[in-house]
Design an enzyme around this catalytic site. Structure first.
Site, PDB file in Angstrom:
ATOM      1  N   LYS A 170      15.894  -1.921  -7.777  1.00  0.00           N
ATOM      2  CA  LYS A 170      15.350  -1.541  -9.084  1.00  0.00           C
ATOM      3  C   LYS A 170      16.523  -1.285 -10.023  1.00  0.00           C
ATOM      4  O   LYS A 170      17.378  -0.447  -9.715  1.00  0.00           O
ATOM      5  CB  LYS A 170      14.524  -0.257  -8.966  1.00  0.00           C
ATOM      6  CG  LYS A 170      13.284  -0.396  -8.095  1.00  0.00           C
ATOM      7  CD  LYS A 170      12.548   0.926  -7.976  1.00  0.00           C
ATOM      8  CE  LYS A 170      11.296   0.776  -7.132  1.00  0.00           C
ATOM      9  NZ  LYS A 170      10.656   2.075  -6.837  1.00  0.00           N
ATOM     10  N   LEU A 222       0.845  -1.199   0.000  1.00  0.00           N
ATOM     11  CA  LEU A 222       0.000   0.000   0.000  1.00  0.00           C
ATOM     12  C   LEU A 222       0.870   1.235   0.000  1.00  0.00           C
ATOM     13  O   LEU A 222       1.770   1.379   0.834  1.00  0.00           O
ATOM     14  CB  LEU A 222      -0.877   0.044   1.259  1.00  0.00           C
ATOM     15  CG  LEU A 222      -1.734  -1.176   1.572  1.00  0.00           C
ATOM     16  CD1 LEU A 222      -2.497  -0.946   2.869  1.00  0.00           C
ATOM     17  CD2 LEU A 222      -2.695  -1.474   0.426  1.00  0.00           C
ATOM     18  N   LYS A 223       0.627   2.139  -0.938  1.00  0.00           N
ATOM     19  CA  LYS A 223       1.269   3.445  -0.881  1.00  0.00           C
ATOM     20  C   LYS A 223       0.597   4.241   0.230  1.00  0.00           C
ATOM     21  O   LYS A 223      -0.646   4.277   0.313  1.00  0.00           O
ATOM     22  CB  LYS A 223       1.084   4.180  -2.209  1.00  0.00           C
ATOM     23  CG  LYS A 223       1.816   3.534  -3.385  1.00  0.00           C
ATOM     24  CD  LYS A 223       3.296   3.825  -3.334  1.00  0.00           C
ATOM     25  CE  LYS A 223       3.988   3.366  -4.615  1.00  0.00           C
ATOM     26  NZ  LYS A 223       5.454   3.551  -4.538  1.00  0.00           N
TER      27      LYS A 223
HETATM   28 MG    MG Z   1       9.109   2.271  -3.222  1.00  0.00          MG
END
Ligand code: MG
Length: 379
Positions: A272, A172-173
């Site tokens: 990432k 969840l953001k």
């Molecule tokens: Mg993040």
């Protein structure tokens, strides 16, 4: 492998709905795609064997996630990185990264070039990426993510859909005004759900009370609670709360990750490839986590299928411990750049590539429609 030419595409992909996080709202996702053309000495001598491959990095249209944007990355590739590597014989990604190391920062720009170069190496070897970097054949798990919603009820409906579909974890953001009550409601509705929150650097140590209260909800982790360029305050927070701290924005390179681990600033690494300068650096960070016995997972930047496919390959590395942020592009986009697009085998499960490099490339029509600017480096 000699890189003969790089084609650089700055693209804008319209989202079905804006992506809302602690740093704002994105109505479109801007990305950089690089198509590399290359050949080997043996191939050139035989008058054949040239390859081409696509890479992608997605820093967004505004410098809100990091100091880079898709526009700056495209320009840096055109003016600095491209001229430094085009026309050079480079034996592997380490040799390419050595050429790029003279340029400071700009990891997304570097990642777009490095990723396309890995594509050439994979095509030459006839291997999918995961086979070249020590990943496993088969499937990788991915979680489901939800941005800030209009109401908690709307979010609960979406989380319920993910649980029903069988996702192994949810993220969840959160941001100020959309945090503790949201977590409380989700935990009350789904007592056994594996989930965590991503703060995107929206808080400070002044919010220690909030983070201590989050300990009651058995979160898998708190992702990037404090500033994007901080390690020390995260180390302090990690000592004061029970929930594991995960770093995303703060881990700008393998070196930053090593320092974060030494400081005790995180027990989980979000890796990432764009944020850390490409595939080799990302793989090194997954290996660091494995060596140190830390949690690790592959994050995403809402890439098109080119970038998402690379993330799937990285998620097959043995140091990963938590489902990745990889999504079918239909979750966010009306139309992917690639046809076919990355599609899960079933909800939360993606297959690694079967052919050389990755199994996806942009469709020329779609790419032309979404391209804001194109540049070429080399003949
Ligand atoms: Mg993040």
């Amino acid at each position: 492998m000699k890189i003969q030419r790089l084609e650089v595409f700055h693209v804008a992909l319209p989202l079905i709905e804006p992506w809302r996080t602690a740093y704002g709202e994105d109505p479109v996702i801007e990305s950089v795609l690089v198509r590399a053309f290359g050949a080997t000495a043996e191939g050139r001598a035989a008058g054949c064997a040239t390859w081409d491959a696509w890479g992608e990095a997605t820093p967004f249209g505004q410098p809100t996630y990091s100091p880079e944007t898709a526009g700056t990355a495209a320009l840096v590739i055109e003016r600095s990185l491209g001229p430094a590597v085009v026309g050079r014989d480079l034996v592997d990604a380490a040799a390419l990264n050595e050429r790029l190391a003279v340029f400071r920062g700009n990891p997304f720009a570097k990642a777009a070039v490095e990723t396309a170069f890995w594509g050439l190496l994979c095509r030459q070897a006839g291997q999918p990426l995961h086979a070249m970097i020590g990943g496993a054949d088969g499937e990788v798990p991915a979680g489901e993510d939800f941005g800030v919603c209009d109401t908690i009820d709307a979010l609960l409906g979406r989380v319920g859909g993910a649980v029903e579909a069988g996702f192994g974890r949810v993220k969840l953001k959160v941001r100020r005004g959309w945090d503790l009550e949201v977590v409380r409601a989700v935990r009350a509705a789904f007592p056994n759900l594996v989930f965590h929150v991503d703060c995107n650097g929206g808080y400070s140590l002044d919010d220690l009370d909030l983070f201590k209260r989050l300990d009651a909800f058995n979160l898998a982790m708190i992702e990037q609670p404090l500033a994007h360029d901080d390690l020390l305050d995260h180390a302090e927070l990690a000592r004061r709360v029970a929930t594991p701290i995960c770093l995303d924005e703060s881990l700008k390179s393998p070196r930053w990750a090593e320092q974060a681990v030494r400081l005790g600033a995180c027990r989980v690494l979000n890796v990432k490839p764009g944020r850390v300068g490409g595939i080799a650096h990302a793989a090194a960070m997954v290996e660091l986590a494995r060596r140190e016995g830390l949690g690790c997972w592959i994050g995403g930047m809402l890439e098109s299928s080119v970038g998402a496919a690379v993330c799937i390959e990285l998620a097959s590395l043995p140091g990963n411990t938590y489902p990745a942020d990889i999504f079918p592009s239909s979750k966010f986009y009306t139309e992917d750049l690639c046809e076919p697009a990355v599609t899960p085998r079933r909800p939360g499960v993606f297959g690694v590539s079967t052919g050389p490099w990755i199994d996806y490339a942009p469709s020329p029509d779609r790419l032309a429609r979404r391209t804001l600017r194109k540049a070429t480096v080399g003949a």
